[in-house]
Motif scaffolding. Structure first.
Motif, short mmCIF file in Angstrom:
data_model
loop_
_atom_site.label_atom_id
_atom_site.label_comp_id
_atom_site.label_asym_id
_atom_site.label_seq_id
_atom_site.Cartn_x
_atom_site.Cartn_y
_atom_site.Cartn_z
N VAL A 161 1.04 -1.07 -0.15
CA VAL A 161 -0.08 -0.02 0.16
C VAL A 161 0.69 1.22 0.02
CG1 VAL A 161 -1.68 1.37 1.28
CG2 VAL A 161 -1.96 -1.01 1.08
N VAL A 162 1.80 1.18 0.81
CA VAL A 162 2.67 2.60 0.93
C VAL A 162 3.41 2.87 -0.29
CG1 VAL A 162 4.79 3.57 2.13
CG2 VAL A 162 2.85 2.43 3.57
N LEU A 163 4.33 1.69 -0.68
CA LEU A 163 5.09 1.95 -2.04
C LEU A 163 4.05 2.12 -3.23
CD1 LEU A 163 7.82 -1.03 -1.77
CD2 LEU A 163 7.91 1.84 -1.31
N GLY A 164 2.81 1.47 -3.21
CA GLY A 164 1.74 1.79 -4.47
C GLY A 164 1.31 3.14 -4.42
N ILE A 165 1.26 3.67 -3.35
CA ILE A 165 0.66 5.08 -3.29
C ILE A 165 1.74 6.17 -3.62
CG2 ILE A 165 0.00 6.85 -1.66
CD1 ILE A 165 -1.70 4.72 0.02
N ILE A 166 2.93 5.87 -3.13
CA ILE A 166 4.01 6.63 -3.58
C ILE A 166 4.28 6.74 -4.83
CG2 ILE A 166 6.57 7.20 -2.92
CD1 ILE A 166 6.00 6.07 -0.42
N ALA A 167 4.25 5.43 -5.59
CA ALA A 167 4.62 5.27 -6.84
C ALA A 167 3.69 5.86 -7.83
CB ALA A 167 4.63 4.02 -7.22
N GLY A 195 6.34 -10.67 -0.70
CA GLY A 195 4.69 -10.82 -1.11
C GLY A 195 4.26 -9.78 -1.41
N TRP A 196 4.71 -8.40 -1.26
CA TRP A 196 3.91 -6.99 -1.45
C TRP A 196 3.76 -6.52 -2.63
CZ3 TRP A 196 6.88 -3.53 -3.87
CH2 TRP A 196 8.14 -3.71 -3.93
N THR A 197 4.43 -7.30 -3.96
CA THR A 197 4.36 -6.73 -5.23
C THR A 197 2.97 -6.67 -5.88
OG1 THR A 197 5.07 -8.84 -5.90
CG2 THR A 197 7.01 -7.43 -5.66
N GLY A 198 2.33 -7.70 -5.76
CA GLY A 198 1.10 -7.64 -6.27
C GLY A 198 0.04 -6.41 -5.64
N THR A 199 0.24 -6.14 -4.37
CA THR A 199 -0.57 -5.17 -3.70
C THR A 199 -0.12 -3.88 -4.38
OG1 THR A 199 -0.96 -6.50 -1.84
CG2 THR A 199 -1.17 -4.02 -1.65
N ALA A 200 1.42 -3.71 -4.55
CA ALA A 200 1.83 -2.40 -4.94
C ALA A 200 1.07 -2.00 -6.10
CB ALA A 200 3.26 -2.54 -4.82
N ARG A 201 1.33 -2.94 -7.07
CA ARG A 201 0.97 -2.81 -8.60
C ARG A 201 -0.50 -2.37 -8.49
NH1 ARG A 201 3.93 -7.38 -12.50
NH2 ARG A 201 5.68 -6.18 -12.51
N LEU A 202 -1.46 -3.04 -7.67
CA LEU A 202 -3.00 -2.63 -7.98
C LEU A 202 -3.32 -1.26 -7.23
CD1 LEU A 202 -5.71 -3.58 -7.80
CD2 LEU A 202 -5.65 -4.74 -5.46
N ILE A 203 -2.46 -0.96 -6.21
CA ILE A 203 -2.79 0.21 -5.64
C ILE A 203 -2.26 1.21 -6.32
CG2 ILE A 203 -2.09 1.70 -3.53
CD1 ILE A 203 -4.13 -0.69 -3.05
N ARG A 204 -1.04 1.00 -6.96
CA ARG A 204 -0.52 2.22 -7.99
C ARG A 204 -1.25 2.34 -9.07
NH1 ARG A 204 1.41 1.52 -13.00
NH2 ARG A 204 3.01 3.22 -13.61
N GLY A 205 -2.19 1.20 -9.79
CA GLY A 205 -3.10 1.74 -10.59
C GLY A 205 -4.41 2.41 -10.12
N GLN A 206 -4.81 2.15 -9.10
CA GLN A 206 -5.90 2.81 -8.44
C GLN A 206 -5.55 4.32 -8.18
OE1 GLN A 206 -9.08 1.68 -7.62
NE2 GLN A 206 -8.59 -0.30 -8.44
N VAL A 207 -4.14 4.63 -7.72
CA VAL A 207 -3.82 5.80 -7.35
C VAL A 207 -3.77 6.72 -8.50
CG1 VAL A 207 -1.93 7.38 -6.20
CG2 VAL A 207 -2.88 5.25 -4.92
N LEU A 208 -3.26 5.98 -9.72
CA LEU A 208 -3.30 6.91 -10.86
C LEU A 208 -4.36 7.49 -11.33
CD1 LEU A 208 -1.09 4.57 -12.99
CD2 LEU A 208 -0.14 6.91 -12.22
N SER A 209 -5.80 6.68 -10.96
CA SER A 209 -6.80 7.61 -11.55
C SER A 209 -7.35 8.59 -10.24
CB SER A 209 -7.84 6.30 -11.71
OG SER A 209 -8.20 5.55 -10.56
N LEU A 210 -7.16 8.06 -9.17
CA LEU A 210 -7.70 9.25 -7.92
C LEU A 210 -6.83 10.34 -7.90
CD1 LEU A 210 -7.93 6.38 -5.14
CD2 LEU A 210 -9.84 7.68 -6.34
N ARG A 211 -5.61 10.47 -8.32
CA ARG A 211 -4.81 11.73 -8.32
C ARG A 211 -5.22 12.89 -9.07
NH1 ARG A 211 1.00 10.49 -11.10
NH2 ARG A 211 0.30 10.37 -13.31
N GLU A 212 -6.08 12.44 -10.10
CA GLU A 212 -6.66 13.51 -10.87
C GLU A 212 -7.90 13.93 -10.53
OE1 GLU A 212 -4.56 14.73 -13.05
OE2 GLU A 212 -3.12 13.24 -12.80
N ARG A 213 -8.58 13.33 -9.27
CA ARG A 213 -9.83 13.75 -8.83
C ARG A 213 -10.00 15.09 -8.37
NH1 ARG A 213 -12.69 8.76 -8.41
NH2 ARG A 213 -14.52 10.09 -7.40
#
Length: 334
Positions: free
Chosen positions: A137-143, A206-224
């Protein structure tokens, strides 16, 4: 000219209030209430939730019952062992004192060992899942929010972690990693160091899948709009990450966590079979299953119970994760 008296409003009866509420239309529900309503309609997911709760309660009660003397996973009853090292009697040693029989060759109570093994296995899976979700979650949000070279570095880190053969690393580095924990960080040798090593490896790889999922979500949320408003008000990046973005990510985080748990329970069982996880006499579902394989034909109960419990908890967590994913997706096809 005299003023006419003001007519006081008569008090509204309960029936009139009910009719008024019905005429005004149904009350609006929050997204959480709608998600819970969709989840409750899924009978398989509700049944899986009940099973998961029972497992967690049993895992919590295990150490308490051991301290109270109800469970005794280490005492041996050699009198109940026959000359062929199998439990004496035709029901695998099942008695009122040993409801699931006794362990072949040693004579320890199977129920006590499986119950404490469930506690150890769920503790390892839970701790590893927490580490993996937090890192992801942390690395996905930052990325996803920072983009640019930060996103590129985290992306290459994900590729590097995925390139490591996790099982081979556990086998090759188990002795070195456990020695590092005991000598450098002064972790007590034995089950604690062995379990902590497995937790760290499962969580850190084991965190890599979560990081990729969260990164994709944040890419759309950051433009809201709410993120733009936070920037205009001068909010720091940390506040935007954890106060604005994170509350909108709880649904995928929750689903991911419920899917990590069965994966890590299965991984712990597999690692126990390879001799890497917590070793006997400390029980886990994995090492009990490993020891029971050689007695699969002579003592079926000893082999069946740990295998059945592992399969049931893995299926229950998977069904729970699928149900949560469907319930939290308002656009999903039910």
């Amino acid at each position: 000219m005299t003023a006419s008296p003001v007519n006081e409003r008569e008090p509204e009866s309960a029936q009139q209030a009910a009719d008024r509420r019905a005429a005004s239309g149904p009350a609006s529900k929050s997204p959480t209430q709608l998600a819970m309503a969709r989840f409750r309609k899924d009978k398989k997911s509700m049944a899986a939730l009940v099973i998961v709760i029972l497992y967690l309660l049993a895992a919590i009660a295990g150490p308490i019952l051991k301290l109270a003397g109800v469970l005794d996973p280490f005492s041996s009853d050699q009198d109940a062992i026959g000359p062929d090292a199998l439990p004496s009697g035709k029901w695998w040693g099942i008695t009122w004192d040993h409801p699931l029989g006794i362990e072949p060759g040693i004579g320890r109570d199977v129920l006590s060992r499986i119950w404490l093994g469930l506690t150890y296995s769920l503790t390892v899976a839970l701790a590893a899942s927490v580490i993996a979700v937090l890192l992801g979650v942390v690395l996905g949000i930052i990325a996803g929010y920072a983009g640019g070279w930060v996103d590129a570095i985290i992306g290459r880190l994900i590729d590097l972690v995925l390139a490591f053969p996790q099982t081979l690393l556990l086998l090759a580095a188990s002795s070195v990693g456990i020695a590092l924990l005991t000598d450098t960080f002064h972790v007590p040798a034995g089950p604690l160091a062995q379990g902590l090593f497995v937790i760290l490896v499962l969580g850190l790889f084991g965190w890599t899948g979560t990081a990729r999922l969260i990164r994709g979500q944040v890419l759309s949320l950051r433009e809201r709009e709410f993120v733009d408003a936070a920037r205009l008000y001068g909010a720091s990046r940390r506040r935007i990450w954890f106060k604005e973005l994170l509350p909108n990510l709880w649904a995928p985080v929750l689903v991911t966590f419920t899917l990590y748990m069965p994966a890590f329970i299965s991984a712990e069982a597999a690692l126990s079979y390879l001799g890497v996880s917590v070793r006997p006499p400390t029980p886990t579902l994995g090492n009990i299953l490993k020891d029971s394989i050689q007695y699969a034909t002579g003592d079926f109960m000893y082999f069946f119970m740990p295998a059945f419990l592992i399969a049931l908890i893995v299926v229950s967590f998977n069904l729970l994760g699928d149900g949560l994913r469907d319930a939290l997706d308002p656009k999903g096809d039910r």
